[in-house]
Design a protein around this motif. Structure first.
Motif, short mmCIF file in Angstrom:
data_model
loop_
_atom_site.label_atom_id
_atom_site.label_comp_id
_atom_site.label_asym_id
_atom_site.label_seq_id
_atom_site.Cartn_x
_atom_site.Cartn_y
_atom_site.Cartn_z
N GLY A 37 103.63 50.68 72.41
CA GLY A 37 104.75 51.42 71.85
C GLY A 37 104.35 52.56 70.93
O GLY A 37 105.21 53.25 70.37
N ILE A 38 103.04 52.74 70.73
CA ILE A 38 102.59 53.77 69.80
C ILE A 38 102.65 55.15 70.48
O ILE A 38 102.21 55.32 71.62
N LYS A 39 103.21 56.11 69.76
CA LYS A 39 103.23 57.48 70.25
C LYS A 39 101.99 58.19 69.71
O LYS A 39 101.91 58.53 68.52
N TRP A 40 101.00 58.38 70.55
CA TRP A 40 99.73 58.94 70.13
C TRP A 40 99.84 60.44 69.92
O TRP A 40 100.56 61.13 70.61
N GLN A 41 99.12 60.91 68.96
CA GLN A 41 99.07 62.35 68.68
C GLN A 41 97.63 62.81 68.78
O GLN A 41 96.73 62.21 68.20
N LYS A 42 97.39 63.88 69.53
CA LYS A 42 96.05 64.40 69.69
C LYS A 42 95.70 65.26 68.47
O LYS A 42 96.44 66.18 68.11
N LEU A 43 94.57 64.95 67.83
CA LEU A 43 94.14 65.69 66.65
C LEU A 43 93.02 66.65 67.03
O LEU A 43 92.05 66.25 67.67
N ILE A 44 93.18 67.89 66.65
CA ILE A 44 92.16 68.90 66.93
C ILE A 44 91.65 69.44 65.59
O ILE A 44 92.39 70.09 64.86
N PRO A 45 90.39 69.15 65.22
CA PRO A 45 89.85 69.66 63.96
C PRO A 45 89.85 71.18 63.93
O PRO A 45 89.69 71.83 64.98
N ASP A 46 90.05 71.73 62.74
CA ASP A 46 89.95 73.18 62.60
C ASP A 46 88.47 73.57 62.48
O ASP A 46 87.58 72.73 62.60
N LYS A 47 88.21 74.85 62.22
CA LYS A 47 86.82 75.32 62.23
C LYS A 47 86.00 74.73 61.08
O LYS A 47 84.77 74.77 61.11
N LYS A 48 86.67 74.17 60.06
CA LYS A 48 85.96 73.51 58.96
C LYS A 48 85.88 72.00 59.16
O LYS A 48 85.53 71.25 58.27
N GLN A 49 86.25 71.57 60.38
CA GLN A 49 86.23 70.14 60.74
C GLN A 49 87.24 69.31 59.96
O GLN A 49 87.08 68.09 59.82
#
Length: 258
Positions: A3-15
């Protein structure tokens, strides 16, 4: 987990990925000091606050009490140094020799190493120095390379002839600080855990250790950059010192770059 709605995390240029509110312009600011970079910095020298590892002996509101405590400890320590080096056969570990029971000496790693190196301590009145143990809390400190665990570069900032020397140092938290940010100005030697973790000093001046030679600590490069940016050749190093203090106090700066 179905039931978890996953969210994709994308690091910025400073990680950064936890805090996506990173302000990119922060990278363009002058650093306070940076010994490992070619990027211009504001101050040439900086230092951590003093770490005694024996505050109960080396610091006190009463000058005479500090003197009495440290004279007694130095006598006891020097006695241990002499006794250890008279031994024909030394123990495998120095801990098996030193005196813990009497309570006369607050032992630490560096003090044990000094004993092994045959390094004696010396009491002199000029080592009794004004200090800031906590914010707005002045104390007396016995300032000494043997009896303090770490003095860092403080001898360059607050040399012994303080009655003839005028200096100030910004205090700010060191890297990895987990407490609230704060900044202060002091005229005296601060403790390492002054108000936050690993208090750092950024002085207006530095000195030779005998106090006879004074050097500007705001870099020539920073002075030039400030004068160009504000189109004002009259800007002084002392004004830059106070400017930095003001910026680090400013609510908008603190909120934006928290």
């Amino acid at each position: 987990m179905a039931g978890i709605k996953w969210q994709k995390l994308i690091p910025d240029k400073k990680q950064n990925w936890l805090d996506k509110g990173y302000r990119e312009e922060f990278d363009d600011f002058l650093s306070l000091t940076d010994h490992d970079s070619t990027k211009p910095s504001i101050f040439s020298e900086s230092s951590n606050g003093v770490k005694t590892h024996r505050d109960a002996y080396a610091m006190n509101f009463n000058r005479e009490r500090v003197a009495k405590n440290m004279e007694a400890m130095i006598d006891a320590y020097n006695g241990q140094v002499d006794a250890y080096h008279r031994l024909k056969k030394k123990p495998a570990k120095v801990e098996d020799f030193i005196d813990y029971e009497s309570g006369k000496i607050a032992w630490s790693r560096d003090l044990k190493n000094d004993l092994v190196r045959h390094r004696r301590a010396e009491f002199t009145e000029d080592k009794l120095r004004p200090s800031h143990y906590r914010p707005f809390t002045g104390t007396w400190l016995f300032f000494d390379r043997v009896m303090n665990e770490e003095v860092y570069s403080l001898a360059k900032i607050f040399p012994p002839i303080t009655d003839r020397i005028e200096n100030r140092a910004l205090l700010a938290p060191g890297p990895g600080n987990r407490q609230l940010f704060a900044t202060f100005i002091t005229r005296h030697i601060p403790a390492l855990d002054f108000a936050f973790e690993k208090a750092q000093c950024f002085p207006l001046f530095t000195y030779s250790e005998d106090g006879k030679e004074r050097r500007e600590n705001v870099t020539a490069k920073a002075l030039t950059l400030f004068q160009i940016f504000y189109d004002d050749a009259g800007i002084t190093r002392e004004e830059i010192f106070h400017y930095v203090y003001a910026v680090l106090h400013h609510p908008a700066y603190r909120t934006r770059y928290a």
